[in-house]
Design an enzyme around this catalytic site. Structure first.
Site, PDB file in Angstrom:
ATOM      1  N   ASP A   3       0.852  -1.190   0.000  1.00 39.21           N
ATOM      2  CA  ASP A   3       0.000   0.000   0.000  1.00 39.21           C
ATOM      3  C   ASP A   3       0.886   1.237   0.000  1.00 39.21           C
ATOM      4  O   ASP A   3       0.753   2.123   0.841  1.00 39.21           O
ATOM      5  CB  ASP A   3      -0.927   0.000   1.214  1.00 39.21           C
ATOM      6  CG  ASP A   3      -2.036   1.041   1.096  1.00 39.21           C
ATOM      7  OD1 ASP A   3      -2.250   1.558  -0.017  1.00 39.21           O
ATOM      8  OD2 ASP A   3      -2.690   1.336   2.116  1.00 39.21           O
ATOM      9  N   ASP A  52      -3.482  -3.241  -2.085  1.00 45.55           N
ATOM     10  CA  ASP A  52      -4.574  -2.273  -2.078  1.00 45.55           C
ATOM     11  C   ASP A  52      -4.504  -1.395  -3.320  1.00 45.55           C
ATOM     12  O   ASP A  52      -3.472  -1.320  -3.998  1.00 45.55           O
ATOM     13  CB  ASP A  52      -4.469  -1.413  -0.803  1.00 45.55           C
ATOM     14  CG  ASP A  52      -5.688  -0.520  -0.596  1.00 45.55           C
ATOM     15  OD1 ASP A  52      -6.748  -0.805  -1.182  1.00 45.55           O
ATOM     16  OD2 ASP A  52      -5.575   0.468   0.156  1.00 45.55           O
ATOM     17  N   ASN A  53      -5.637  -0.717  -3.622  1.00 44.69           N
ATOM     18  CA  ASN A  53      -5.691   0.321  -4.675  1.00 44.69           C
ATOM     19  C   ASN A  53      -5.384  -0.196  -6.071  1.00 44.69           C
ATOM     20  O   ASN A  53      -4.871   0.538  -6.920  1.00 44.69           O
ATOM     21  CB  ASN A  53      -4.724   1.466  -4.357  1.00 44.69           C
ATOM     22  CG  ASN A  53      -5.007   2.133  -3.044  1.00 44.69           C
ATOM     23  OD1 ASN A  53      -4.115   2.261  -2.199  1.00 44.69           O
ATOM     24  ND2 ASN A  53      -6.241   2.563  -2.819  1.00 44.69           N
ATOM     25  N   LYS A  80       2.432   3.274  -6.108  1.00 44.79           N
ATOM     26  CA  LYS A  80       1.827   2.259  -6.966  1.00 44.79           C
ATOM     27  C   LYS A  80       2.789   1.747  -8.031  1.00 44.79           C
ATOM     28  O   LYS A  80       2.759   0.558  -8.378  1.00 44.79           O
ATOM     29  CB  LYS A  80       0.546   2.806  -7.622  1.00 44.79           C
ATOM     30  CG  LYS A  80      -0.454   3.397  -6.629  1.00 44.79           C
ATOM     31  CD  LYS A  80      -0.683   2.511  -5.405  1.00 44.79           C
ATOM     32  CE  LYS A  80      -1.359   3.268  -4.284  1.00 44.79           C
ATOM     33  NZ  LYS A  80      -1.354   2.518  -3.008  1.00 44.79           N
ATOM     34  N   GLU A 120     -11.282   4.206  -0.093  1.00 45.79           N
ATOM     35  CA  GLU A 120     -11.477   4.452   1.332  1.00 45.79           C
ATOM     36  C   GLU A 120     -12.444   5.599   1.633  1.00 45.79           C
ATOM     37  O   GLU A 120     -12.435   6.633   0.986  1.00 45.79           O
ATOM     38  CB  GLU A 120     -10.129   4.722   2.013  1.00 45.79           C
ATOM     39  CG  GLU A 120      -9.218   5.673   1.273  1.00 45.79           C
ATOM     40  CD  GLU A 120      -8.330   4.976   0.256  1.00 45.79           C
ATOM     41  OE1 GLU A 120      -7.317   5.598  -0.133  1.00 45.79           O
ATOM     42  OE2 GLU A 120      -8.622   3.841  -0.142  1.00 45.79           O
TER      43      GLU A 120
END
Length: 244
Positions: free
Chosen positions: A168, A196-197, A171, A228
């Site tokens: 996380d 995540d993401n 990226k 989120e």
């Protein structure tokens, strides 16, 4: 959520966020102050509650959040990990959720680029009473070997010793950092990597890698969820089991 001033201010701070991993208006330090003032000491559940409350009512923050946090909770609980690695501490929220469900003798190692964020996280963990269960290192896996060496030499990371990884952070570094971990042979068959993401802001190269190696080296579940602290922007969390 999109009309909240804290989110608008976050958007204006994206350039600052991309270089320092802080929004630039002091909200990260304000979170630590809020937790210490509004959450019961040595109560991890109440600290997590206070962080979610702050993010919904005070200032938007980019931690994993309550909805996706439950996916992380279940993945950690199912893996029964004893040595865990987190890339991207930020303010320590995901580490709290991990520590709450990991085995009592487990240790989480969290890597954070910004020393100010690491200090905020330590303050929050200490208030929650779990600081001794989490080791935070300031650096990145791509810093020329410094952090990798610290993990090997100071914290006894060795082939086959990582049971769980949570991604996380930056990226563009998801896939390079996964490859660095694989190059060290730190994973074993059954190790779990949660990312995540993957849809927002998006990590298409990482998702393509997992799809390309499905059933050969990895087995991946894609959890459809939301970014989120809102219900409009869709997101994906990938839960990948290493097959060896």
């Amino acid at each position: 959520m999109f009309l909240r001033w804290s989110y608008v201010r976050f958007l204006f701070g994206l350039r600052h966020m991309g270089t320092t991993w802080q929004v630039g208006d002091g909200r990260e330090q304000a979170l630590a102050d809020y937790v210490c003032a509004h959450a019961r000491r040595n109560d991890i559940d109440d600290v997590i509650r206070a962080i979610d409350e702050f993010c919904y009512t005070k200032s938007y923050l980019i931690n994993i959040g309550d909805e996706k946090g439950k996916i992380l909770d279940r993945a950690v609980a199912a893996a029964h990990p004893h040595r865990l690695l987190e890339l991207g501490t930020y303010c320590g929220y995901s580490a709290l959720r991990i520590a709450r469900v990991m085995p009592a003798d487990a240790v989480l190692y969290s890597i954070e680029f910004n020393p100010a964020n690491a200090a905020v996280a330590r303050r929050i963990w200490d208030h929650a009473g779990i600081g001794e269960r989490i080791v935070v290192l300031v650096g990145t896996l791509g810093d020329g070997g410094k952090t990798l060496s610290a993990l090997r030499d100071e914290h006894e990371f060795a082939p086959g010793t990582i049971d769980f990884v949570f991604l996380d952070h930056e990226k563009d570094e998801y896939l390079p950092d996964l490859r660095r971990i694989l190059d060290q042979a730190w994973l074993h068959a059954g190790s779990v990597v949660v990312a995540d993401n993957v849809k927002y802001p998006g990590v298409p190269g990482y998702r393509a890698f997992m799809r390309r190696h499905e059933s050969a080296h990895w087995r991946t579940r894609e959890h459809r969820t939301h970014a989120e602290y809102q219900k409009i922007i869709k997101d994906l969390v990938l839960e990948s089991t290493f097959l060896g």
